[in-house]
Design a protein around this motif. Structure first.
Motif, PDB file in Angstrom:
ATOM      1  N   ILE A  58      -2.980   3.862  -3.132  1.00  0.00           N
ATOM      2  CA  ILE A  58      -2.877   2.945  -4.375  1.00  0.00           C
ATOM      3  C   ILE A  58      -1.673   1.904  -4.117  1.00  0.00           C
ATOM      4  O   ILE A  58      -1.156   1.704  -2.928  1.00  0.00           O
ATOM      5  CB  ILE A  58      -2.652   3.782  -5.568  1.00  0.00           C
ATOM      6  CG1 ILE A  58      -1.334   4.536  -5.383  1.00  0.00           C
ATOM      7  CG2 ILE A  58      -3.595   4.453  -6.088  1.00  0.00           C
ATOM      8  CD1 ILE A  58      -0.776   5.381  -6.567  1.00  0.00           C
ATOM      9  N   ALA A  59      -1.556   0.982  -4.814  1.00  0.00           N
ATOM     10  CA  ALA A  59      -0.353   0.140  -4.986  1.00  0.00           C
ATOM     11  C   ALA A  59       0.854   0.707  -5.313  1.00  0.00           C
ATOM     12  O   ALA A  59       0.931   1.455  -6.172  1.00  0.00           O
ATOM     13  CB  ALA A  59      -0.721  -1.201  -5.743  1.00  0.00           C
ATOM     14  N   ARG A  60       1.992   0.478  -4.823  1.00  0.00           N
ATOM     15  CA  ARG A  60       3.328   0.804  -5.200  1.00  0.00           C
ATOM     16  C   ARG A  60       3.568  -0.378  -6.202  1.00  0.00           C
ATOM     17  O   ARG A  60       3.168  -1.579  -6.184  1.00  0.00           O
ATOM     18  CB  ARG A  60       4.305   0.763  -4.088  1.00  0.00           C
ATOM     19  CG  ARG A  60       4.470  -0.493  -3.431  1.00  0.00           C
ATOM     20  CD  ARG A  60       5.580  -0.793  -2.644  1.00  0.00           C
ATOM     21  NE  ARG A  60       6.680  -0.964  -3.638  1.00  0.00           N
ATOM     22  CZ  ARG A  60       7.927  -0.671  -3.377  1.00  0.00           C
ATOM     23  NH1 ARG A  60       8.493  -0.508  -2.015  1.00  0.00           N
ATOM     24  NH2 ARG A  60       8.964  -0.853  -4.156  1.00  0.00           N
ATOM     25  N   LEU A  72       9.971   4.824  -8.472  1.00  0.00           N
ATOM     26  CA  LEU A  72       9.052   4.889  -9.081  1.00  0.00           C
ATOM     27  C   LEU A  72       9.200   4.759 -10.791  1.00  0.00           C
ATOM     28  O   LEU A  72       8.724   4.075 -11.637  1.00  0.00           O
ATOM     29  CB  LEU A  72       7.926   6.103  -9.136  1.00  0.00           C
ATOM     30  CG  LEU A  72       6.973   5.846  -8.088  1.00  0.00           C
ATOM     31  CD1 LEU A  72       6.266   7.372  -8.122  1.00  0.00           C
ATOM     32  CD2 LEU A  72       6.338   4.857  -8.036  1.00  0.00           C
ATOM     33  N   VAL A  80      -4.430  10.114  -7.117  1.00  0.00           N
ATOM     34  CA  VAL A  80      -4.820  11.374  -7.342  1.00  0.00           C
ATOM     35  C   VAL A  80      -6.015  11.519  -6.320  1.00  0.00           C
ATOM     36  O   VAL A  80      -6.683  10.531  -5.976  1.00  0.00           O
ATOM     37  CB  VAL A  80      -5.539  11.363  -8.887  1.00  0.00           C
ATOM     38  CG1 VAL A  80      -6.597  12.553  -9.129  1.00  0.00           C
ATOM     39  CG2 VAL A  80      -4.680  11.386  -9.841  1.00  0.00           C
ATOM     40  N   LEU A 103       0.746  -1.094   0.016  1.00  0.00           N
ATOM     41  CA  LEU A 103      -0.058   0.044  -0.100  1.00  0.00           C
ATOM     42  C   LEU A 103       0.800   1.073   0.105  1.00  0.00           C
ATOM     43  O   LEU A 103       1.845   1.225   0.859  1.00  0.00           O
ATOM     44  CB  LEU A 103      -0.695  -0.021   1.264  1.00  0.00           C
ATOM     45  CG  LEU A 103      -2.105   1.128   1.348  1.00  0.00           C
ATOM     46  CD1 LEU A 103      -3.094   0.694   0.070  1.00  0.00           C
ATOM     47  CD2 LEU A 103      -2.634   1.250   2.453  1.00  0.00           C
ATOM     48  N   HIS A 104       0.641   2.256  -0.783  1.00  0.00           N
ATOM     49  CA  HIS A 104       1.207   3.598  -0.926  1.00  0.00           C
ATOM     50  C   HIS A 104       0.084   4.297  -0.580  1.00  0.00           C
ATOM     51  O   HIS A 104      -0.843   4.885  -1.505  1.00  0.00           O
ATOM     52  CB  HIS A 104       2.141   3.701  -2.407  1.00  0.00           C
ATOM     53  CG  HIS A 104       2.710   4.698  -2.294  1.00  0.00           C
ATOM     54  ND1 HIS A 104       3.581   5.230  -3.534  1.00  0.00           N
ATOM     55  CD2 HIS A 104       3.088   5.809  -1.383  1.00  0.00           C
ATOM     56  CE1 HIS A 104       4.158   6.064  -3.211  1.00  0.00           C
ATOM     57  NE2 HIS A 104       3.980   6.639  -2.045  1.00  0.00           N
ATOM     58  N   ALA A 139      -1.160   8.147  -2.424  1.00  0.00           N
ATOM     59  CA  ALA A 139      -0.170   8.587  -3.298  1.00  0.00           C
ATOM     60  C   ALA A 139      -0.937   8.656  -4.694  1.00  0.00           C
ATOM     61  O   ALA A 139      -0.430   9.237  -5.834  1.00  0.00           O
ATOM     62  CB  ALA A 139       0.997   7.400  -3.653  1.00  0.00           C
TER      63      ALA A 139
END
Lengths: 103, 169
Positions: A61-63, A84, A56, A50-51, A54
């Motif tokens: 979201i997922a890293r 990234l 919008v 889990l990020h 991160a």
């Protein structure tokens, strides 16, 4: 993608996108492999990917991460980028997949 | 090449009599500036598409370096031969903008992408992959177990490559 199929490895993409969003992406980009939707991030959290905030509007979201799993369900290869911009390259993933397939 | 043309390309030029009004434009400054702007803007639409120029953006740094060389030459010309070349005011401004672009580029490239969670609890090689069942794009539910037992096209299944991605949110 056909190269993965020949090796007997199913590529599967997972993100928080809804199935219809993923379907749009597949149609536009011509992807034929499986896209799965994890809007509640339940599976993303199960894999500790889990990020937070991160996405919008601060969505979780997922890293980016790649896992190669053999037919017994055991993880054989992992790529967790620390940047990234730097993702697993297709040739790296293919190499890992062919190592798995040759066993 | 006729002699008259060759004379024109020879530097340094004698100062024109009405200095300040008919000085030559300092093209080197503008070439340097445009190269810097291109180096700054080209990463995402061009160089990020190819792993070889994406992972380490050497192509962009090369263009930045080239741009700074042109800017330096232009500045030197503007200050050493101010009666011949323009650019004593524009030069420092363009150079400042270009250097700022380079600094900002370095910052975005080397800092912004690294704020990733550590994922210390992520499953490791040799461990069993956590089971899951998620909605697929065909209106059904697909589980890891079913993915591992479904043949890929006509080939027997050897495994599954899970690719987690950020998505378009």
């Amino acid at each position: 993608m056909q190269a993965f199929e020949k090796l007997g490895v199913n590529p599967v993409a997972i993100s928080v996108d809804s199935p219809s969003e993923s379907q749009d992406l597949c149609r536009k980009a011509g992807y034929t492999y499986t896209f799965l939707s994890d809007p509640t991030t339940e599976v993303i959290r199960r894999y500790d990917l889990l990020h937070k905030g991160a996405g919008v509007k601060g969505h979780d979201i997922a890293r980016p991460a790649e896992f190669l799993i053999d037919s017994s369900g055991t993880i054989r290869w992992i790529n967790l980028t620390d940047d990234l911009r730097v993702r697993a390259r297709p040739d790296q993933m293919l190499q890992a997949a062919s190592a798995l397939a040759s066993q | 090449m006729p002699d008259t043309l060759r004379e024109n390309t020879n530097a340094p030029e004698p100062a024109p009599p009405q200095s300040g009004t008919r000085r030559r434009p300092n093209a080197s400054l503008w070439i340097g500036f445009l190269l810097s702007v291109f180096a700054f803007l080209s990463y995402i639409p061009i160089f990020a598409k190819y792993p070889i120029t994406r992972d380490m953006p050497w192509a962009n740094f090369l263009i930045f370096a080239l741009g700074l060389v042109f800017l330096f030459l232009g500045l030197r010309r503007a200050f050493r031969q101010p009666t011949v070349y323009r650019g004593k005011i524009a030069g420092p401004i363009l150079t400042t903008i270009s250097v700022a672009a380079l600094v900002f580029f370095c910052f975005t490239i080397f800092s912004l992408g690294k704020h990733l969670p550590l994922s210390t609890q992520a499953p490791r090689v040799g461990q069993r992959a956590p089971e899951f069942a998620l909605a697929d794009t065909n209106g059904g539910i697909t589980s890891l177990a079913s993915l591992l037992s479904t043949p890929a096209a006509s080939h027997p299944t050897k495994g599954v490559l899970l690719v987690f991605y950020r998505g378009y949110w």
